[in-house]
Design a protein around this motif. Structure first.
Motif, short mmCIF file in Angstrom:
data_model
loop_
_atom_site.label_atom_id
_atom_site.label_comp_id
_atom_site.label_asym_id
_atom_site.label_seq_id
_atom_site.Cartn_x
_atom_site.Cartn_y
_atom_site.Cartn_z
N THR A 158 0.83 -1.20 0.00
CA THR A 158 0.00 0.00 0.00
C THR A 158 0.87 1.25 0.00
OG1 THR A 158 -1.95 1.00 1.04
CG2 THR A 158 -0.17 0.31 2.51
N VAL A 159 0.29 2.34 -0.47
CA VAL A 159 0.91 3.66 -0.36
C VAL A 159 0.08 4.45 0.64
CG1 VAL A 159 1.40 5.83 -1.55
CG2 VAL A 159 1.88 3.65 -2.69
N VAL A 160 0.70 4.87 1.73
CA VAL A 160 -0.02 5.62 2.76
C VAL A 160 0.04 7.10 2.41
CG1 VAL A 160 -0.28 6.01 5.23
CG2 VAL A 160 0.84 3.92 4.42
N ILE A 161 -1.12 7.74 2.40
CA ILE A 161 -1.21 9.18 2.14
C ILE A 161 -1.87 9.83 3.34
CG2 ILE A 161 -2.18 10.96 0.64
CD1 ILE A 161 -2.09 8.95 -1.65
N ALA A 162 -1.16 10.78 3.95
CA ALA A 162 -1.62 11.38 5.20
C ALA A 162 -2.07 12.83 5.00
CB ALA A 162 -0.50 11.32 6.24
N GLN A 163 -2.57 13.41 6.11
CA GLN A 163 -2.97 14.81 6.18
C GLN A 163 -4.05 15.17 5.16
OE1 GLN A 163 0.06 17.75 6.84
NE2 GLN A 163 1.50 16.26 7.69
N ILE A 164 -4.97 14.26 4.92
CA ILE A 164 -5.96 14.50 3.88
C ILE A 164 -6.94 15.61 4.25
CG2 ILE A 164 -5.74 12.13 3.04
CD1 ILE A 164 -8.57 11.64 4.16
N SER A 165 -7.14 15.87 5.55
CA SER A 165 -8.06 16.94 5.93
C SER A 165 -7.50 18.31 5.57
CB SER A 165 -8.36 16.88 7.43
OG SER A 165 -7.21 17.25 8.18
N LYS A 166 -6.19 18.40 5.40
CA LYS A 166 -5.54 19.69 5.15
C LYS A 166 -5.47 20.04 3.66
CE LYS A 166 -2.66 19.35 9.32
NZ LYS A 166 -3.23 18.09 9.80
#
Length: 307
Positions: A158-166
């Motif tokens: 998997t590729v983790v993508i963070a801070q999506i709320s920003k």
């Protein structure tokens, strides 16, 4: 005669055993493809992720536990198996230095998923679609890693993508950094493919040729002196940038990148964050950085990725 009797007895025993009816055990689908998404129209998040999966072939999850299954162990005891996305991975299969790792992460709010999917559709998929294989994407909120910052990380499946709320409030500069980190995590393994081995050997050689008596990779800052660094133009300071590194190792700041793959990752992200003109202007004072950048750009151009 004794041998003949023994053989006959053995055959008789085998006949009895073969005639006994063995119980038939029907095993569940232990080889299930957990990354094949199933739709749930009653869950807006799953349904939106499923639509993205139909468009791109890439499953998107908001939880690292992506399924469960009732199983029976070898002792006949029933238990529940949970399939969890693997965030541990040594890029390029090279376990040198402290391995990259996700140290912590928090789950995202489902309400933020639509903006993340829109960003992926408009900013990421036009770059990578039909060029590389992405096993899955895990959307999270906060994430800390020991090597690749807080935006994106390449795990095993998997590729983790963070801070999506920003995402909606990101400035153009921050969004460029964010996009570069995501693309780096998606593309690094393809760039490190054996197909590009000859180009990468030239890339590694740029920094190695300036270091005497030891390898440039993992070079401690103590050795940045005239006793160990050779061939630099007169008057150029003995720095990591002078010998072609963008900076020290992202995990050990007193050392040059320990691993060749980390050097590639750092260049790849910088090349994807900046336009060609921006990169060349930013590092105009470092000809060895520009030389190594040229090799990375050569690979990206071959992949059809131009920015």
């Amino acid at each position: 005669m004794r041998n003949i009797l023994f053989v006959a007895a053995a055959c008789f025993t085998l006949t009895l055993v073969s005639c006994r009816k063995e119980p038939f055990t029907e095993f569940p689908d232990y080889d299930k493809n957990w990354l094949a998404m199933e739709d749930n129209p009653n869950d807006p998040t799953i349904h939106a992720n499923y639509q993205f999966y139909q468009e791109t072939g890439i499953p998107v999850f908001v939880n690292d536990t992506i399924g469960s299954q009732k199983r029976v162990d070898v002792f006949g005891k029933a238990y529940t198996y949970y399939e969890v996305l693997s965030l541990s991975y040594s890029l390029g299969g090279i376990p040198s230095g402290p391995p990259p790792a996700v140290q912590s992460f928090t789950y995202c709010n489902k309400a933020d998923v639509p903006n993340a999917l829109t960003f992926l559709r408009t900013e990421i998929m036009p770059v990578v679609k039909n060029k590389i294989h992405i096993p899955s994407i895990l959307l999270v909120e906060n994430m800390n890693t020991n090597a690749f910052g807080t935006y994106s990380y390449k795990g095993f499946n998997t590729v983790v993508i963070a801070q999506i709320s920003k995402i909606p409030a990101m400035s153009e500069t921050t969004k460029a950094d964010y996009k570069g980190a995501i693309l780096r995590s998606m593309l690094t393994n393809t760039v490190l493919d054996a197909k590009y081995a000859s180009i990468l050997d030239k890339f590694y050689a740029v920094s190695r040729k300036f270091v005497s008596g030891r390898d440039a990779y993992g070079l401690n800052a103590f050795y940045l002196s005239a006793s160990y660094i050779v061939g630099l133009p007169a008057g150029m300071p003995y720095t990591y940038q002078a010998i072609g590194f963008l900076g020290p190792d992202t995990r050990i700041t007193s050392s040059a990148p320990i691993s060749t793959w980390l050097d590639v990752s750092m260049y790849l992200e910088a090349a994807l964050v900046n336009t060609d003109a921006q990169f060349k202007q930013k590092y105009a004072a470092y000809p060895n950085i520009l030389l190594k950048y040229g090799y990375i750009r050569q690979i990206l151009n071959d992949m059809g990725i131009n920015n």
